[in-house]
Design a protein around this motif. Sequence first.
Motif, short mmCIF file in Angstrom:
data_model
loop_
_atom_site.label_atom_id
_atom_site.label_comp_id
_atom_site.label_asym_id
_atom_site.label_seq_id
_atom_site.Cartn_x
_atom_site.Cartn_y
_atom_site.Cartn_z
N GLY A 102 1.00 -1.25 0.22
CA GLY A 102 -0.02 -0.12 -0.15
C GLY A 102 0.89 1.33 0.04
O GLY A 102 0.37 2.38 -0.58
N LYS A 103 2.25 1.24 0.60
CA LYS A 103 2.98 2.43 0.41
C LYS A 103 3.37 3.00 -0.83
O LYS A 103 3.59 4.11 -1.08
CB LYS A 103 4.20 2.03 1.36
N PHE A 104 3.21 2.08 -1.79
CA PHE A 104 3.77 2.42 -3.27
C PHE A 104 2.50 2.90 -4.02
O PHE A 104 2.48 2.89 -5.29
CB PHE A 104 4.36 1.00 -3.77
N ASP A 105 1.40 3.10 -3.39
CA ASP A 105 0.23 3.20 -4.36
C ASP A 105 0.24 4.84 -4.67
O ASP A 105 0.54 5.76 -3.90
CB ASP A 105 -1.13 3.29 -3.08
N LYS A 106 0.27 4.83 -6.12
CA LYS A 106 0.14 6.25 -6.72
C LYS A 106 1.47 6.93 -6.43
O LYS A 106 1.65 8.12 -6.26
CB LYS A 106 -1.03 7.20 -6.30
N ALA A 107 2.67 5.99 -6.58
CA ALA A 107 4.03 6.69 -6.36
C ALA A 107 4.91 6.12 -7.24
O ALA A 107 4.54 5.14 -7.87
CB ALA A 107 4.44 6.34 -4.90
N VAL A 108 6.12 6.69 -7.13
CA VAL A 108 7.04 6.18 -7.89
C VAL A 108 8.27 5.46 -7.20
O VAL A 108 8.36 5.89 -6.15
CB VAL A 108 8.01 7.43 -9.06
N LEU A 109 8.40 4.19 -7.56
CA LEU A 109 9.37 3.32 -6.50
C LEU A 109 10.64 3.87 -6.73
O LEU A 109 11.27 3.66 -8.31
CB LEU A 109 9.11 2.01 -6.88
N ILE A 110 11.31 4.04 -6.04
CA ILE A 110 12.89 4.39 -5.95
C ILE A 110 13.79 3.42 -5.26
O ILE A 110 13.52 3.09 -3.98
CB ILE A 110 13.39 5.59 -5.56
N PRO B 158 5.79 3.22 -11.74
CA PRO B 158 7.17 3.51 -12.24
C PRO B 158 8.04 3.50 -11.41
O PRO B 158 7.89 3.43 -10.03
CB PRO B 158 6.56 4.98 -12.68
N VAL B 159 9.37 3.26 -12.01
CA VAL B 159 10.65 3.00 -10.96
C VAL B 159 11.50 4.23 -11.34
O VAL B 159 11.61 4.55 -12.37
CB VAL B 159 11.13 1.66 -10.99
#
Length: 917
Positions: free
Chosen positions: A78-86, A112-113
């Motif tokens: 859930g922490k990566f919802d609507k986010a870019v993973l880095i 996206p990453v």
Amino acid sequence: MEKYVVVDLETTGHSGKTDKIIEAGIVTIVDGQITDQYSTFLNPGKPIPNFISSLTGIKDEDVANAPPFEEVAKEIKGKFDKAVLIAHNVPFDLGFLNDELAACGYGKLTCPVIDTVEMSRILYPQADSYKLSNIAAYLDIHHDAPHRALSDAYVTALLFLKLREKLMALPGETASGLQKIEKRLKSNLSYLLEKRKQEASAEPEHDSSIAVYNGIAYKKPVQPINTAEQSTGAFGGFIDDLFSDTAKLHEVFGIYEDRPGQKEMAELIYDAFESKEHAIIEAGTGIGKTFGYLIPAAYEAMKRNEQIVISTHTTQLQNQLMEKDIPMLRKLLFFEVRAAILKGKYHYVSLQRLSQELERGVGNYDIALSKAILLVWLTETETGDIDEIQLPSNGYHFYKKICAEAEQVTYRDNYFSHYNYARKKAEEAHLILTNHALLCTDLFSDNALLPSYSRCIIDEAHQFESAAARRFGLKLDYVQIQYALNNLGEWDDSFWTDMRMSSPEIALSISPATWNRVYQDAQHDLDALFRHIFSYVSSRGRGYTDIGRMQSAFPGKGQQDRKWLGIKEMADRLIFRLKELNKMLETALKSISDADSNPEFMQLYSQLSEFISALKLLFFKQDGLNVKWAEIEAKGAKNAVYLYSEPATVAEPLEEMFFSRKECVVLTSATLTMNGSFNFIQKRLGLQEGSFFSKVIPSPFSFKEQIQMLIPEDFPDVRNEEEEFIYSLCEAVLSLAEITEGRMLILFTSFEMLKKCHALLRDILEDEDYTLIAQGITSGSRVRLTKNFQSYEKAILLGTSSFWEGIDIPGADLSALVIARLPFQPPNHPLYEARARRLESEGRNPFYELSLPHAVLRFRQGFGRLIRSNHDRGFVLICDTRIIKSSYGKYFLNSVPKVPIVTGSTGELIEKARGWF
């Protein structure tokens, strides 16, 4: 809202299929601010390996009561919802996350990453290393707990913010260029690049330090400043004033130690300049050789307002002179001196060629990454010298297409060239810093590469003969020809498609069917020729080079058997095919109205012409002067073949084309004498009696107090009992390493022996905490391996070939040097055999006049790796008993400083070493 979520994982190993996550650290960034941090141990359901615990500090008891991944899977996803993973190396962290999520029945992350390793390589192309701890230190980001998940994630977040800041400051043209490449990268940078492009277009003024060529932004180099010449006075007074100004010496050098030998060297070189004599000066370790020649060179160049060339063995030493020593020299002198670095055209990027390649599409990942790195670097570099950065390994094949060497046209007035700029600076400099390879190419070339000069200093002069031989000879391998043919391709491949689009008239000048037939025949004949040479060397090869290749000389006229005659027929067929291709290229060139618009076409035509000439010389020209041989990677591909031709001697051409034409050439190195005599180097280089003077300036170090030389008498014979010798060597290394806590360099003369010793040491040290670093096995350049060695507390470095010289490991980082065997050249090397036959024909002894002097000079180079300052101390272990049992061993012992020599059994020596250390 911009939301980025940074993740770092610690795991039980590297396999996502069998290993598990033991700790997760997650940091959230919203609109450029860190808003949340999350960390948890995870129970992997299996023991944590010892090396992972040692690396991370996480033990089984730390995770015993931690939740398994499935209990926190939903929360983490859930922490990566609507986010870019880095992540710093996205494939690793994302791969583990997705494997764990899939095992729990959750869908994989598809957000996206951004990979901060990749982004760092692009935006900081001049950094030395992209390991998280190293790039963080480079950017002055503090790292509290390396290899712990939350600390690594937090540092990665700070790193990303710095990277984002730099990206948003790029010129708009660079952002636009990166946008075209971005789809082939791992990182999703499209949003940031589009944002930067829009911001740049709205900015009222362009950065005045940036220029643009065909859509490529590049930094404008600072134009050379012609400072007013200043009176320098008499050299005697100048040098006395310089060396008596202790306040300035301490200011420039930090802690300055009085070096009488440095002043003596400077005065000798000045005398050589004034008397127009050549000079050979052996300057022992610790003399301060570099400033010993820079000071008189700068003085003489300024006084006469002329140029002096300073040549080093490698481009790395060139860079060190320019980046470290010249700035210190300027602070030291009472007048301004201009210096410029000049390398071969290959080293300089071509804006023209890069612009053309950017128009041809993105290419594969390595090419895309290389293009991205180059676009950013060009906004920062003033030199355009590729040595400033590191490209991906396959990126250097691409770079060959876009270097200045690939340009085949006259530069237009409005076209900026980094190579031309380097030449202009060299023409206006007092000191021109070059390398042996370019200097020798200039000597033997019809076209002048260096500005006119009459005085020259050759540093690391013991390498000058081999550099001249390489430049006077040639090297050809399968990959060179194959690469050129691949760039041409068949009629429907991209090269010809692009050519037809830019020059439609080409289609009328070449028959596609004829081109394809000849091209396919050339590919077939190339492969057949090199496979048959591989087979020939495999069956007749005698011995290995120091980098592990098998080699064989080309047979003489009366020694050519049926197999070799078959190889010559194949070479003749390949030459014929290449001529056919070149004839069609020539016809096509004549049909193009503007040939200058297709420099790659011209380059490929020239390359094929060079290959034709090289094959003719190698297989069909018998002049008796050149030695020809082939080397193969015995365990490599069946066409991994390297062909060489070098002159047996360069003494005559060097005398005729160099020493007799220059007013003064100074040859200097720490190792030029054998048994106190310069005869060997003088004869090898062709210096005439009476044309030079020579001098040995001994090292100021107290070697008797700083070194103990250990020579075990019970070692097996290295020539006849190799397996037993390797076991004894490894046992001695381990015993000595316990005393010195690693910090040991082992020098080999054979890559095969290095590999065997590395394998044995690795097995023995499996449960120990020593770090083994081995040339050719551990990835990285010589510089990178040396830095890695210095960064570990208990490390053992194994090296051959280039590690015998040119590496500098001062202080406690190196406490023991092991020389496995005396560094004689392989007696069956074709070049050595030819030189030995020549000496024998003159009634001379090749062992004492060639083999032994070469080995002694090499031994002295290796010995010099241990003591680099007045404060260093340690052991030299010589494992080759020939040094005390043979009649010639005294030449090796007499060639190095007088130090205590301890002999006895290996066990006795180790105990004595323990007491001394």
